[in-house]
Design a protein around this motif. Structure first.
Motif, mmCIF file in Angstrom:
data_model
loop_
_atom_site.group_PDB
_atom_site.id
_atom_site.type_symbol
_atom_site.label_atom_id
_atom_site.label_comp_id
_atom_site.label_asym_id
_atom_site.label_seq_id
_atom_site.Cartn_x
_atom_site.Cartn_y
_atom_site.Cartn_z
ATOM 1 N N UNK A 1 -24.650 -0.558 34.907
ATOM 2 C CA UNK A 1 -25.631 0.082 34.227
ATOM 3 C C UNK A 1 -25.257 0.688 33.011
ATOM 4 N N UNK A 2 -24.304 1.373 33.124
ATOM 5 C CA UNK A 2 -23.926 2.118 32.086
ATOM 6 C C UNK A 2 -23.285 1.241 31.095
ATOM 7 N N UNK A 3 -22.530 0.151 31.263
ATOM 8 C CA UNK A 3 -22.163 -0.752 30.395
ATOM 9 C C UNK A 3 -23.183 -1.463 29.537
ATOM 10 N N UNK A 4 -24.461 -1.451 30.175
ATOM 11 C CA UNK A 4 -25.485 -2.075 29.386
ATOM 12 C C UNK A 4 -26.243 -1.097 28.255
ATOM 13 N N UNK A 5 -25.899 0.212 28.319
ATOM 14 C CA UNK A 5 -26.616 1.251 27.517
ATOM 15 C C UNK A 5 -25.806 1.141 26.211
#
Length: 133
Positions: free
Chosen positions: A115-119
């Motif tokens: 999820x953090x990588x998609x930000x």
């Protein structure tokens, strides 16, 4: 222990915690047959003779004795040990609980990192004029 409690309720409802000696020998015999144990009839009889007998009926023995419960043990091979460590649904062993906890933590960390990588704020800039990955 749970199996013995169930047998106790079915076979001797009027005598909680006690089973007839012959029933215990029969239970041990069936266990030995199912798991290919090399225990003899004399050894089964000896196990039962060592148990605490009922004060009301001498033909009955207390099934909760640790000596009897230890008689229901099986030596597991490596594959069975791994299976019971990882795939125990009730998480009855300490190692099973640890493995389950590590697996859940790994899944949660993986989801959070994904999820953090998609930000866009977390993306790495290759150069000042590039758009984030």
């Amino acid at each position: 222990r749970k199996a013995m409690q169930r047998l106790d309720m079915e076979l001797c409802p009027g005598y909680p915690g006690e089973l007839r000696s012959a029933q215990v020998v029969d239970i041990l015999s069936r266990f030995d047959h199912a798991f290919d144990s090399l225990r003899s009839d004399a050894e089964r009889e000896f196990i039962v003779s060592e148990l605490e007998h009922s004060t009301q009926d001498f033909s009955r023995v207390r099934w909760s004795d640790k000596r009897l419960l230890r008689a229901f043990t099986v030596v597991l091979n490596l594959q069975e040990k791994i299976y019971f460590t990882i795939d125990m649904g009730d998480s009855s062993t300490r190692m099973s609980k640890i493995v389950s906890g590590v697996m859940v933590a790994t899944i949660l960390v993986s989801i959070i990192l994904w999820m953090a990588g998609t930000m866009p704020e977390v993306g790495v800039l290759q150069c000042q004029t590039c758009t984030p990955d």
